[in-house]
Scaffold this motif. Structure first.
Motif, PDB file in Angstrom:
ATOM      1  N   PRO A   1     178.245  -8.090  87.222  1.00 32.79           N
ATOM      2  CA  PRO A   1     178.348  -6.673  87.567  1.00 32.79           C
ATOM      3  C   PRO A   1     179.109  -5.872  86.527  1.00 32.79           C
ATOM      4  N   ILE A   2     178.596  -4.695  86.223  1.00 32.58           N
ATOM      5  CA  ILE A   2     179.244  -3.787  85.288  1.00 32.58           C
ATOM      6  C   ILE A   2     179.184  -2.380  85.868  1.00 32.58           C
ATOM      7  N   ARG A   3     180.160  -1.554  85.473  1.00 30.80           N
ATOM      8  CA  ARG A   3     180.230  -0.189  85.986  1.00 30.80           C
ATOM      9  C   ARG A   3     180.008   0.841  84.883  1.00 30.80           C
ATOM     10  N   PHE A   4     179.388   0.425  83.772  1.00 29.94           N
ATOM     11  CA  PHE A   4     179.019   1.398  82.760  1.00 29.94           C
ATOM     12  C   PHE A   4     177.918   2.294  83.310  1.00 29.94           C
ATOM     13  N   THR A   5     177.815   3.507  82.767  1.00 34.45           N
ATOM     14  CA  THR A   5     176.877   4.480  83.316  1.00 34.45           C
ATOM     15  C   THR A   5     175.438   3.977  83.226  1.00 34.45           C
ATOM     16  N   THR A   6     174.935   3.751  82.023  1.00 34.14           N
ATOM     17  CA  THR A   6     173.560   3.287  81.844  1.00 34.14           C
ATOM     18  C   THR A   6     173.516   2.256  80.718  1.00 34.14           C
ATOM     19  N   VAL A   7     172.862   1.129  80.996  1.00 35.35           N
ATOM     20  CA  VAL A   7     172.724   0.055  80.020  1.00 35.35           C
ATOM     21  C   VAL A   7     171.277  -0.405  80.022  1.00 35.35           C
ATOM     22  N   PHE A   8     170.694  -0.576  78.849  1.00 34.89           N
ATOM     23  CA  PHE A   8     169.351  -1.135  78.769  1.00 34.89           C
ATOM     24  C   PHE A   8     169.368  -2.560  79.313  1.00 34.89           C
ATOM     25  N   SER A   9     168.391  -2.887  80.137  1.00 36.76           N
ATOM     26  CA  SER A   9     168.348  -4.220  80.728  1.00 36.76           C
ATOM     27  C   SER A   9     168.248  -5.301  79.661  1.00 36.76           C
ATOM     28  N   SER A  10     167.594  -4.978  78.549  1.00 34.91           N
ATOM     29  CA  SER A  10     167.466  -5.966  77.475  1.00 34.91           C
ATOM     30  C   SER A  10     168.799  -6.282  76.821  1.00 34.91           C
ATOM     31  N   GLU A  11     169.800  -5.415  77.030  1.00 39.65           N
ATOM     32  CA  GLU A  11     171.121  -5.633  76.439  1.00 39.65           C
ATOM     33  C   GLU A  11     172.099  -6.284  77.416  1.00 39.65           C
ATOM     34  N   LEU A  12     171.647  -6.615  78.613  1.00 36.25           N
ATOM     35  CA  LEU A  12     172.527  -7.278  79.573  1.00 36.25           C
ATOM     36  C   LEU A  12     172.626  -8.757  79.214  1.00 36.25           C
ATOM     37  N   ARG A  13     173.720  -9.143  78.616  1.00 30.63           N
ATOM     38  CA  ARG A  13     173.911 -10.525  78.153  1.00 30.63           C
ATOM     39  C   ARG A  13     175.117 -11.128  78.851  1.00 30.63           C
TER      40      ARG A  13
END
Length: 414
Positions: free
Chosen positions: A266-278
């Motif tokens: 889980p992260i609380r950043f505003t918007t993150v590209f799913s491809s960058e979820l590592r």
């Protein structure tokens, strides 16, 4: 007898009705199948930190809230019970509350099919009733200064050991407090740290090294501080979101590569590209390591609104990958940055707590004790300073964290 063309028309109408019924039935079945398939594609916590070369079936997928259904080995179960015992707090007096029970709803399971971005939904506002608000009054029952009963000054004397004292890994929090500030410089009680006040000293220390920073925004501050303070470190524009990353800075003159990447959900950043979820564990598995590889990790802030079981699972996977990394490359330097205190305003205090962050910190220290890693005690560095508490400590505190970090990278030679 009907004419043949009439019989043909009736027959065609019957076929059309049957076709529609079959189509509706199949569509219903497809929706049911798609729901199961989508449910199987939800973001995972335990298995998400592990790499696998074979396809994962629906039965092996784990939802965020499915930690309660995961099967633990006897060793993991014993460790978890020990960790729960370490953070157990006494129950509050029964007459403390306004006769109203306090409880939390389990978050709904989210469907993640075809997801492009990860975004936070925010927090519900106005949760306190007027009677509950009475428990959150500044200078009444929170943020009340503790006045001295005697002298309000202390005398600080130098510590009685030399800089040649050994710096051991996995130093536990057995000594409290672990240090103090003198003229805005952190002085640990168990060892000496170097103070890197000149950019040339930092460049010399990091020369020829690849530095990986993994975690949340509190370790992103290390990337920002080093890139700003050291003129030879130039950030390479990766087109990443401002507060999310990934980020990379390069010092061609001293052959230094500095990288930052946020941890997985889980992260609380505003918007993150799913491809960058590592996930950190996966990233560690892809690092060769060696004497010129430096890794710093912090995982805590984004887990402060989740059950502690989720945090334990995540650290267990990271710990496994660190052990594997150190087994194949023992000279790799791994540093763990602890949690820090933060400002808790009327709204933030409803979904965040330094007490809970402290419990996560205890969990982290215990789970990484006995492993060849170093600790930067950001908790006491932020707690002991006169500046107000802040989730993102000011530069003077970050500078001392960097000094402690670089002291592990380049210990004193004297």
């Amino acid at each position: 007898m009907w004419p043949s063309f009439c019989r043909l028309q009736v027959f065609c109408m019957i076929l059309a009705v049957l076709a529609i019924l079959v189509l509706v039935h199949n569509f219903h079945q497809f929706e049911h199948l798609d729901h199961n398939t989508v449910s199987g594609l939800n973001w995972i916590i335990e298995t998400g930190d592990q790499q696998s070369s074979s396809p994962t079936t629906k039965a092996t997928r784990k939802h965020y809230c499915d930690y309660e259904h995961q099967t633990l080995s006897k060793r993991e179960q014993a460790e978890e019970e020990s960790l729960f015992a370490a953070i157990q707090w006494p129950n509050p007096p029964l007459d403390l509350f306004t006769g109203e029970p306090w409880f939390c709803y389990k978050p709904r399971k989210l469907s993640c099919a075809s997801r492009i971005n990860h975004a936070k939904g925010g927090y519900q506002k106005g949760l306190l009733t007027p009677s509950e608000s009475l428990f959150f009054q500044t200078d009444v029952n929170i943020k009340v200064p503790v006045l001295p009963s005697g002298s309000d000054s202390v005398t600080v004397e130098p510590l009685g050991f030399t800089e040649s004292a050994n710096v051991d890994r996995s130093q536990g929090p057995d000594i409290f407090p672990l240090g103090y500030y003198y003229q805005d410089e952190w002085r640990p009680r168990t060892r000496w740290i170097r103070h890197f006040n000149k950019t040339a000293d930092i460049s010399k220390c990091l020369q020829g090294k690849v530095v990986h920073l993994f975690g949340d925004s509190t370790i992103r501050q290390w990337f920002e501080y080093l890139t700003t303070f050291v003129p030879d470190l130039v950030e390479f524009n990766l087109g990443s979101p401002k507060n999310v990353g990934p980020f990379m800075s390069v010092d061609l003159k001293h052959n230094v590569l500095l990288k930052f990447r946020c941890h997985g959900p889980p992260i609380r950043f505003t918007t993150v590209f799913s491809s960058e979820l590592r996930y950190i564990a996966n990233e560690l598995n892809g690092i060769v390591g060696g004497r010129n590889t430096v890794i710093a990790i912090t995982v805590w802030s984004h887990f402060s609104t989740f059950p502690v079981e989720v945090y334990i699972r995540r650290l267990r996977n990271i710990r496994r990958s660190i052990i594997q990394l150190l087994d194949r490359s023992p000279k790799t330097l791994v540093v763990i940055r602890t949690a820090n205190v933060q400002e808790l305003g009327p709204e933030v205090s409803l979904f965040n707590s330094d007490w809970y962050s402290f419990q996560l910190d205890i969990i982290m220290r215990k789970m990484f004790s006995g492993i060849a890693v170093f600790f930067v005690d950001a908790w006491e560095m932020s707690l002991a300073h006169y500046l107000p508490h802040n989730l993102h400590p000011q530069d003077v505190i970050v500078k001392n964290q960097i000094d402690a970090f670089l002291s592990f990278v380049c210990p004193s030679e004297t």
